[in-house]
Design a protein around this motif. Structure first.
Motif, mmCIF file in Angstrom:
data_model
loop_
_atom_site.group_PDB
_atom_site.id
_atom_site.type_symbol
_atom_site.label_atom_id
_atom_site.label_comp_id
_atom_site.label_asym_id
_atom_site.label_seq_id
_atom_site.Cartn_x
_atom_site.Cartn_y
_atom_site.Cartn_z
ATOM 1 N N GLY B 76 -18.210 31.020 -23.965
ATOM 2 C CA GLY B 76 -17.528 31.052 -22.679
ATOM 3 C C GLY B 76 -18.449 31.028 -21.477
ATOM 4 O O GLY B 76 -17.987 31.101 -20.344
ATOM 5 N N THR B 104 -16.492 25.502 -27.023
ATOM 6 C CA THR B 104 -15.130 25.862 -26.622
ATOM 7 C C THR B 104 -15.047 25.753 -25.095
ATOM 8 O O THR B 104 -15.229 26.724 -24.376
ATOM 9 C CB THR B 104 -14.779 27.290 -27.062
ATOM 10 O OG1 THR B 104 -15.879 28.139 -26.747
ATOM 11 C CG2 THR B 104 -14.518 27.366 -28.546
ATOM 12 N N ILE B 105 -14.807 24.524 -24.661
ATOM 13 C CA ILE B 105 -14.797 24.237 -23.228
ATOM 14 C C ILE B 105 -13.383 23.843 -22.804
ATOM 15 O O ILE B 105 -12.875 22.815 -23.238
ATOM 16 C CB ILE B 105 -15.800 23.107 -22.908
ATOM 17 C CG1 ILE B 105 -17.211 23.575 -23.295
ATOM 18 C CG2 ILE B 105 -15.732 22.707 -21.436
ATOM 19 C CD1 ILE B 105 -18.258 22.497 -23.261
ATOM 20 N N PRO B 106 -12.746 24.678 -22.004
ATOM 21 C CA PRO B 106 -11.388 24.350 -21.573
ATOM 22 C C PRO B 106 -11.374 23.044 -20.760
ATOM 23 O O PRO B 106 -12.334 22.740 -20.049
ATOM 24 C CB PRO B 106 -10.999 25.533 -20.679
ATOM 25 C CG PRO B 106 -11.950 26.629 -21.019
ATOM 26 C CD PRO B 106 -13.207 25.965 -21.466
ATOM 27 N N GLU B 108 -10.000 22.227 -18.100
ATOM 28 C CA GLU B 108 -10.156 22.334 -16.646
ATOM 29 C C GLU B 108 -11.622 22.462 -16.209
ATOM 30 O O GLU B 108 -11.938 22.230 -15.050
ATOM 31 C CB GLU B 108 -9.334 23.513 -16.121
ATOM 32 C CG GLU B 108 -9.745 24.835 -16.742
ATOM 33 C CD GLU B 108 -8.686 25.923 -16.546
ATOM 34 O OE1 GLU B 108 -7.792 26.018 -17.401
ATOM 35 O OE2 GLU B 108 -8.786 26.655 -15.556
ATOM 36 N N ASP B 109 -12.512 22.820 -17.132
ATOM 37 C CA ASP B 109 -13.933 22.912 -16.783
ATOM 38 C C ASP B 109 -14.640 21.565 -16.879
ATOM 39 O O ASP B 109 -15.758 21.405 -16.374
ATOM 40 C CB ASP B 109 -14.659 23.894 -17.710
ATOM 41 C CG ASP B 109 -14.215 25.339 -17.475
ATOM 42 O OD1 ASP B 109 -13.565 25.589 -16.441
ATOM 43 O OD2 ASP B 109 -14.518 26.200 -18.322
#
Lengths: 572, 148
Positions: B76, B104-106, B108-109
């Motif tokens: 994160g 684990t890159i959302p 929106e990032d």
């Protein structure tokens, strides 16, 4: 090893002899007559009938697949070798503990989440820590920037732990803390709080993970070289055996080994091999195996291949009981009981079509229950991407409650016991694990096999094989390589902002401005002297250091200066 | 893996890639799978080991003259730590090494990471072929800049 014969090698031969290799006449006839005409009908959904351990699954299992002396090999629940469960009445006597792993952001955030879970019927606490805490860096170390509160709660000093457990009576709950390299520091903090609440440490119940061997194997969160950490574990072992009899000072963990890519058999074998090492260590420290080994507990993964997981857990109990009795001379049945916590598999979850994860978790939870777990964490459906939201955690907890109270899954002990397939597979898992023990022993033991990277390479190879099988469509993940949705909607996930970091930095400044620096220095000096004397136990000194509000990094630096760090062997 | 027009680009010297997990993160399953996959795809693969600082990652990338640096984090902290690597590269004026990311890159990032020059940003479950293709494309850009 040297002049001793390899126990595991002999045991492997014995297990192999238990199972007949031939099908009987009746079954042969069935194949030739009844099955024959059906064989052209094959399931169009591709499967090569192989489980995660590479074990080929046959079309049918019958009584010829059961071990000879089945009754003795399996036993009854609550009796040696505990294949069918460690307690005679299992869940009719006591349901598994519903223990939801939680922790994020600041100590205040986590305190609130723990109280939320208690109010919704959770029966045991389980705390997750963030990366700086796991590696024993203070929140104001530049390395910690951007990491505070991300993967769990941040703890830099005792003050943070006091905040996490504020308003929670430690005599009423047991707490599991997922902490390894600095487990002795967090244990000391928990004990300090318990003492402040006026409790006798012998009445304080809980668990720290502290299984450092699996850190070198899988999770990779260490501070020092293996030997230094093992000395600390020895000290926790002897201290708790004397002073904190209900404290599980180690939870021997297969979970991370599995998540790192191991198969079920590898998880089973490497975890138990770690366990045997700790038993040997306790014996070497002069402890009676029947005094300390009953406090050793385990932590397994429950992944998506339902029967394989159940067989793995049953095999684990049988192996542990057998080896503790036969190799380590345990006399007390309690010593031979393998008690374990289970967490459903994070790796099996997908960020695609996340609601499907509820089903995966349910199946995995069922396997854990049928495998006889003592406590269970069910993952939340949004955890493939981030720490879970409150709503998602609630569904995960409710999943356990539905299983426990609606389905009847826990109505009878070991409902799958006696199943031809399950008993065969249990034996097969036992046999394959024994093959690994034999090999590891011939390499000079688990510590050597970890230090030279053998175990890590075995896991990386399995993990790569599994990925290739997914790419080739030999294994299916719904929503990932089959039944893919083109328009995935973004999930509302938990975001950890900068507030936790800010709050932690402020609190640390305040603690440092108020603490007695002379006392801090003295406790750290005393700890250093204890470290330097191999015959001393460091635990009382660690407790004094945390009470002086020395930080986790200051305490760990004492060891860093003596032992240095660790660089792992080349894996790939 | 490399398409026809650029095959010659890597004929004598295969794609050289540095895999790194900067920041405090021990989740190395993905990075090991990728190391094997990149190697099977004919690349020369280096791994920076655990817990390298952003400075160490950039130093290694430069000293080893790699085409691509692949960053992986599952803790994160990508928005802070990936950025440090990208900023360092910019400060040192390095433009012939491509930066790709994963973990684990959302979603929106991802635009912000792209804006920093970090592309890919694939999550778990991404087919290896997709990642290899992307890395190859970025390696081509980097190699062409090196040959300038």
């Amino acid at each position: 090893m040297n002049d001793e014969t390899n126990y595991y090698h002999e045991k492997l031969k014995e297990i192999e002899r238990r199972y007949s290799k031939e099908e009987n006449e009746r079954l042969k006839k069935w194949r030739e007559t009844t099955l024959k005409s059906w064989e052209k009908l094959t399931n169009p959904v591709y499967r090569d009938y192989e489980n995660s351990s590479g074990i080929k699954i046959r079309d049918l299992y019958t009584e010829t697949d059961l071990p000879q002396n089945m009754e003795d090999i399996t036993g009854l629940p609550g009796e040696y070798p505990f294949t069918r469960g460690v307690y005679p009445n299992m869940y009719r006597g006591k349901l598994w503990t519903m223990r939801m792993f939680s922790g994020f952001g600041s100590p205040e955030d986590t305190n609130k989440r723990l109280k939320y879970l208690i109010s919704h019927g959770e029966t045991g606490l389980s705390v997750a820590f963030d990366m700086p805490t796991l590696y024993a860096y203070d929140c104001d170390n530049p390395k910690s920037e951007g990491e505070i509160g991300k993967c769990g709660v941040n703890v830099t000093t005792l003050k943070d732990m006091e905040t996490i457990f504020d308003g929670i009576d430690l005599s009423k709950v047991t707490t599991s803390m997922t902490i390894n390299a600095p487990a002795h520091v967090l244990t000391a903090m928990y004990f300090a709080i318990a003492q402040k609440q006026g409790l006798d440490l012998n009445n304080v119940g809980g668990t720290v993970q502290a299984d450092i061997l699996k850190e070198y194997i899988a999770q990779k969160e260490w501070i020092y070289p293996p030997e230094a950490h093992l000395r600390i574990i020895r000290d926790m072992m002897t201290y708790c055996t004397e002073n904190a009899k209900k404290w599980n000072y180690i939870s021997i963990s297969g979970y991370h080994i599995r998540e790192a890519g191991a198969s079920a058999v590898q998880e089973l074998a490497f975890t138990l091999a770690d366990g045997f090492y700790y038993v040997e260590m306790g014996k070497k420290a002069g402890l009676d195996v029947d005094k300390f080994a009953p406090r050793l507990s385990f932590f397994f993964n429950s992944s998506i291949n339902f029967f394989e997981e159940i067989a793995k857990m049953r095999a684990a109990r049988r192996i542990w009981a057998t080896v503790l009795k036969e190799k380590f001379g345990a006399k007390n049945p309690r010593t031979m009981m393998l008690r374990f916590h289970t967490q459903t598999s994070g790796y099996s979850l997908t960020w695609q079509q996340p609601l499907n994860n509820i089903i995966r978790t349910t199946v995995e939870a069922m396997a854990a229950i049928l495998g006889g777990t003592q406590s269970l964490h069910t993952n939340s459906y949004d955890e493939a991407m981030a720490l879970p939201t409150e709503d998602a955690v609630k569904v995960a907890l409710r999943t356990q409650q539905i299983l426990a109270e609606e389905t009847g899954i826990a109505d009878t002990v070991d409902p799958l016991g006696g199943s031809y397939y399950i008993e065969w597979l249990t034996g097969k898992m036992e046999e394959e694990a024994m093959r690994y023990f034999d090999k590891i022993e011939s390499m000079g033991g688990i510590l050597e096999a970890v230090k030279n990277g053998y175990i890590q390479r075995e896991i990386a190879a399995t993990s790569y094989k599994r990925q290739k099988r997914l790419e080739d469509g030999k294994e299916i993940m719904v929503g990932v390589n089959k039944y893919v949705d083109e328009d995935e909607k973004p999930l509302n996930i938990l975001r950890i902002g900068k507030e936790a970091e800010k709050r932690q930095l402020e609190r640390l400044r305040e603690v440092k401005s108020k603490r007695d620096e002379k006392l801090v220095k003295k406790t750290l000096d005393d700890l250093k002297n204890a470290f330097l004397d191999e015959n001393k136990n460091i635990m009382p000194y660690v407790i004094e250091a945390v009470k002086s509000y020395a930080t986790i990094e200051e305490i760990s630096n004492v060891g860093r200066e003596i032992y240095g760090g660790w660089k792992e062997p080349v894996i790939v | 893996m490399v398409d026809g027009k650029n095959r010659s680009l890597f004929k004598d010297k295969p794609i050289k890639i540095l895999l790194a997990k900067p920041g405090i993160d021990g989740h190395d399953r993905g990075v090991f799978v990728l190391a094997k996959a990149f190697r099977d795809a004919g690349m020369e693969v280096l791994y920076a080991g655990l817990l390298p600082t952003p400075e160490e990652v950039v130093d290694t990338a430069v000293n080893e003259d790699v085409d691509v640096v692949a960053l992986s984090l599952l803790n994160g902290a990508h928005m802070t730590v990936f950025k440090k690597v990208a900023d360092l590269m910019k400060q040192r004026g390095i433009d012939d090494i491509a930066l790709v990311g994963g973990g684990t890159i959302p979603d929106e990032d991802k635009p912000s990471l792209e804006a920093m020059g970090i592309s890919g940003n694939y999550g778990p479950g991404t087919p290896l072929s997709v990642i290899i293709e992307h890395v190859t494309r970025r390696a081509e850009e980097a190699r062409l800049k090196k040959l300038r």
